[in-house]
Design a protein around this motif. Sequence first.
Motif, PDB file in Angstrom:
ATOM      1  N   GLY A   1      46.110  17.787  19.700  1.00 49.98           N
ATOM      2  CA  GLY A   1      45.253  18.771  20.613  1.00 49.98           C
ATOM      3  C   GLY A   1      44.884  19.799  19.495  1.00 49.98           C
ATOM      4  O   GLY A   1      45.126  19.498  18.100  1.00 49.98           O
ATOM      5  N   ALA A   2      44.403  20.920  19.811  1.00 51.07           N
ATOM      6  CA  ALA A   2      43.751  21.928  18.959  1.00 51.07           C
ATOM      7  C   ALA A   2      43.851  23.048  19.563  1.00 51.07           C
ATOM      8  O   ALA A   2      43.798  23.735  20.915  1.00 51.07           O
ATOM      9  CB  ALA A   2      42.514  21.918  18.877  1.00 51.07           C
ATOM     10  N   ILE A   3      44.523  24.311  18.614  1.00 50.33           N
ATOM     11  CA  ILE A   3      44.633  25.497  19.063  1.00 50.33           C
ATOM     12  C   ILE A   3      43.809  26.630  18.426  1.00 50.33           C
ATOM     13  O   ILE A   3      43.939  26.347  17.197  1.00 50.33           O
ATOM     14  CB  ILE A   3      46.308  25.835  19.113  1.00 50.33           C
ATOM     15  CG1 ILE A   3      47.091  25.009  20.144  1.00 50.33           C
ATOM     16  CG2 ILE A   3      46.602  27.265  19.401  1.00 50.33           C
ATOM     17  CD1 ILE A   3      48.695  25.201  19.977  1.00 50.33           C
ATOM     18  N   VAL A   4      43.405  27.574  18.891  1.00 45.45           N
ATOM     19  CA  VAL A   4      42.769  28.526  18.121  1.00 45.45           C
ATOM     20  C   VAL A   4      43.402  29.995  18.409  1.00 45.45           C
ATOM     21  O   VAL A   4      43.439  30.337  19.748  1.00 45.45           O
ATOM     22  CB  VAL A   4      41.327  28.785  18.447  1.00 45.45           C
ATOM     23  CG1 VAL A   4      40.735  29.677  17.556  1.00 45.45           C
ATOM     24  CG2 VAL A   4      40.729  27.383  17.720  1.00 45.45           C
TER      25      VAL A   4
ATOM     26  N   ILE B   1      47.895  17.849  15.753  1.00 47.53           N
ATOM     27  CA  ILE B   1      47.827  18.959  16.398  1.00 47.53           C
ATOM     28  C   ILE B   1      47.181  20.051  15.494  1.00 47.53           C
ATOM     29  O   ILE B   1      47.908  20.371  14.338  1.00 47.53           O
ATOM     30  CB  ILE B   1      49.099  19.853  16.979  1.00 47.53           C
ATOM     31  CG1 ILE B   1      49.408  18.781  18.111  1.00 47.53           C
ATOM     32  CG2 ILE B   1      48.731  21.233  17.532  1.00 47.53           C
ATOM     33  CD1 ILE B   1      50.873  19.277  18.673  1.00 47.53           C
ATOM     34  N   ARG B   2      45.917  20.361  15.632  1.00 53.17           N
ATOM     35  CA  ARG B   2      45.405  21.411  14.599  1.00 53.17           C
ATOM     36  C   ARG B   2      45.337  23.059  15.055  1.00 53.17           C
ATOM     37  O   ARG B   2      45.134  23.060  16.350  1.00 53.17           O
ATOM     38  CB  ARG B   2      43.795  21.113  14.245  1.00 53.17           C
ATOM     39  CG  ARG B   2      43.384  19.528  13.699  1.00 53.17           C
ATOM     40  CD  ARG B   2      42.105  19.281  13.490  1.00 53.17           C
ATOM     41  NE  ARG B   2      41.216  19.446  14.704  1.00 53.17           N
ATOM     42  CZ  ARG B   2      40.530  20.329  15.243  1.00 53.17           C
ATOM     43  NH1 ARG B   2      40.432  21.520  14.153  1.00 53.17           N
ATOM     44  NH2 ARG B   2      39.899  20.199  16.055  1.00 53.17           N
ATOM     45  N   VAL B   3      45.876  23.610  14.229  1.00 56.80           N
ATOM     46  CA  VAL B   3      45.985  25.236  14.601  1.00 56.80           C
ATOM     47  C   VAL B   3      44.980  25.979  13.581  1.00 56.80           C
ATOM     48  O   VAL B   3      45.371  26.039  12.224  1.00 56.80           O
ATOM     49  CB  VAL B   3      47.605  25.421  14.604  1.00 56.80           C
ATOM     50  CG1 VAL B   3      47.578  26.960  14.965  1.00 56.80           C
ATOM     51  CG2 VAL B   3      48.477  24.468  15.305  1.00 56.80           C
ATOM     52  N   ASN B   4      44.297  26.760  14.020  1.00 58.19           N
ATOM     53  CA  ASN B   4      43.466  27.608  13.302  1.00 58.19           C
ATOM     54  C   ASN B   4      43.271  29.213  13.961  1.00 58.19           C
ATOM     55  O   ASN B   4      43.820  29.203  15.230  1.00 58.19           O
ATOM     56  CB  ASN B   4      42.060  26.760  13.139  1.00 58.19           C
ATOM     57  CG  ASN B   4      42.044  25.869  12.469  1.00 58.19           C
ATOM     58  OD1 ASN B   4      42.187  25.835  11.262  1.00 58.19           O
ATOM     59  ND2 ASN B   4      41.833  24.662  13.073  1.00 58.19           N
ATOM     60  N   ALA B   5      42.871  30.037  13.197  1.00 61.91           N
ATOM     61  CA  ALA B   5      42.569  31.373  13.560  1.00 61.91           C
ATOM     62  C   ALA B   5      41.251  31.810  13.656  1.00 61.91           C
ATOM     63  O   ALA B   5      40.703  31.428  12.629  1.00 61.91           O
ATOM     64  CB  ALA B   5      43.851  32.206  13.019  1.00 61.91           C
ATOM     65  N   ILE B   6      40.741  32.714  14.297  1.00 64.05           N
ATOM     66  CA  ILE B   6      39.462  33.442  14.190  1.00 64.05           C
ATOM     67  C   ILE B   6      39.855  35.005  14.027  1.00 64.05           C
ATOM     68  O   ILE B   6      40.594  35.584  14.640  1.00 64.05           O
ATOM     69  CB  ILE B   6      38.701  33.147  15.436  1.00 64.05           C
ATOM     70  CG1 ILE B   6      38.010  31.779  15.246  1.00 64.05           C
ATOM     71  CG2 ILE B   6      37.313  34.274  15.273  1.00 64.05           C
ATOM     72  CD1 ILE B   6      37.172  31.427  16.606  1.00 64.05           C
TER      73      ILE B   6
ATOM     74  N   CYS C   1      37.710  23.652  18.062  1.00 61.92           N
ATOM     75  CA  CYS C   1      38.523  22.617  18.641  1.00 61.92           C
ATOM     76  C   CYS C   1      37.506  21.126  18.798  1.00 61.92           C
ATOM     77  O   CYS C   1      38.390  20.343  19.060  1.00 61.92           O
ATOM     78  CB  CYS C   1      38.600  23.131  20.156  1.00 61.92           C
ATOM     79  SG  CYS C   1      39.814  24.637  20.415  1.00 61.92           S
ATOM     80  N   SER C   2      36.539  21.313  18.297  1.00 61.03           N
ATOM     81  CA  SER C   2      35.690  20.006  18.625  1.00 61.03           C
ATOM     82  C   SER C   2      35.926  19.154  17.591  1.00 61.03           C
ATOM     83  O   SER C   2      36.777  19.353  16.582  1.00 61.03           O
ATOM     84  CB  SER C   2      34.393  20.416  18.580  1.00 61.03           C
ATOM     85  OG  SER C   2      33.619  20.613  17.234  1.00 61.03           O
ATOM     86  N   ASP C   3      35.752  17.848  17.632  1.00 65.92           N
ATOM     87  CA  ASP C   3      35.694  16.901  16.946  1.00 65.92           C
ATOM     88  C   ASP C   3      34.954  17.155  15.427  1.00 65.92           C
ATOM     89  O   ASP C   3      35.164  16.644  14.209  1.00 65.92           O
ATOM     90  CB  ASP C   3      35.210  15.361  17.257  1.00 65.92           C
ATOM     91  CG  ASP C   3      36.398  14.885  18.060  1.00 65.92           C
ATOM     92  OD1 ASP C   3      37.511  15.388  18.187  1.00 65.92           O
ATOM     93  OD2 ASP C   3      35.802  14.064  18.932  1.00 65.92           O
TER      94      ASP C   3
END
Length: 252
Positions: A136-139, A179-184, A231-233
């Motif tokens: 999954g992906a989390i921002v 699982i990718r986790v990033n921040a804005i 979140c996208s590919d």
Amino acid sequence: MAFFTGKVALVTGGSSGIGRATAVAFARQGAKVVVASRRVAEGEETIGLVKAAGSEGFFIKTDVTNEADIKTMVEKTITAYDRLDYACNSAGMEQQPTPITEQTEETFDQIVNINFKGIWLSMKHQISQMLQNGGGAIVNISSAAAIRPIPGIHLYNASKEAVLGLTKSVALDYAKSGIRVNAICPGGVKTEMFERFTKDNPQAADAIIQMHPMGRVGESEEIADGVVWLCSDQASFVTGQILAIDGGFILQ
């Protein structure tokens, strides 16, 4: 072609501002959207916008500082849709400029609990489910003030900087789990929070605008576009990163 057809996104703080814009952006890309917030009427309004954008979803009243609420939020998402693919943790609050000598323990607890503990709790339960999904992906929504602190709002600055440390360390732990986790880090954005912060003080609003080399504050939709991309590919090799969408704020 929609990025997220058949996928499920969860947005905390989805009753207004960046959270609402993000929920709608996910819906436009085909995702089913679960909106979480303490404010019921406004959260239901967001779901109306999700449906108007051509998708479906539901609202769940959630206090992000309460682990039982967070657990229920994720469980109801799974009960309804049997998966959780994306999460945007947007719930947060501002701080009025105050000398540190006049700040209260109550204010400390409130800001740190919402801005930092809330994201920690949300990721704890979101990741537990994403591990079962296979990824999954989390921002997480932090702030440009985490990189370039604003005088007088020490607790806000620190809570948002803590989000960056949490984002990067969790991204390391789960990179091999898909699982990718990033921040804005948004700069000033035209939201209810911005309006409260500058209420009855047009000089403060003008000062904030002048902090941005582009000569304006942002729109919630501009931040939401960043969430969708992360979140996208198209961002499949991006994790543990801090994306400033700030009109040049941190450059000064």
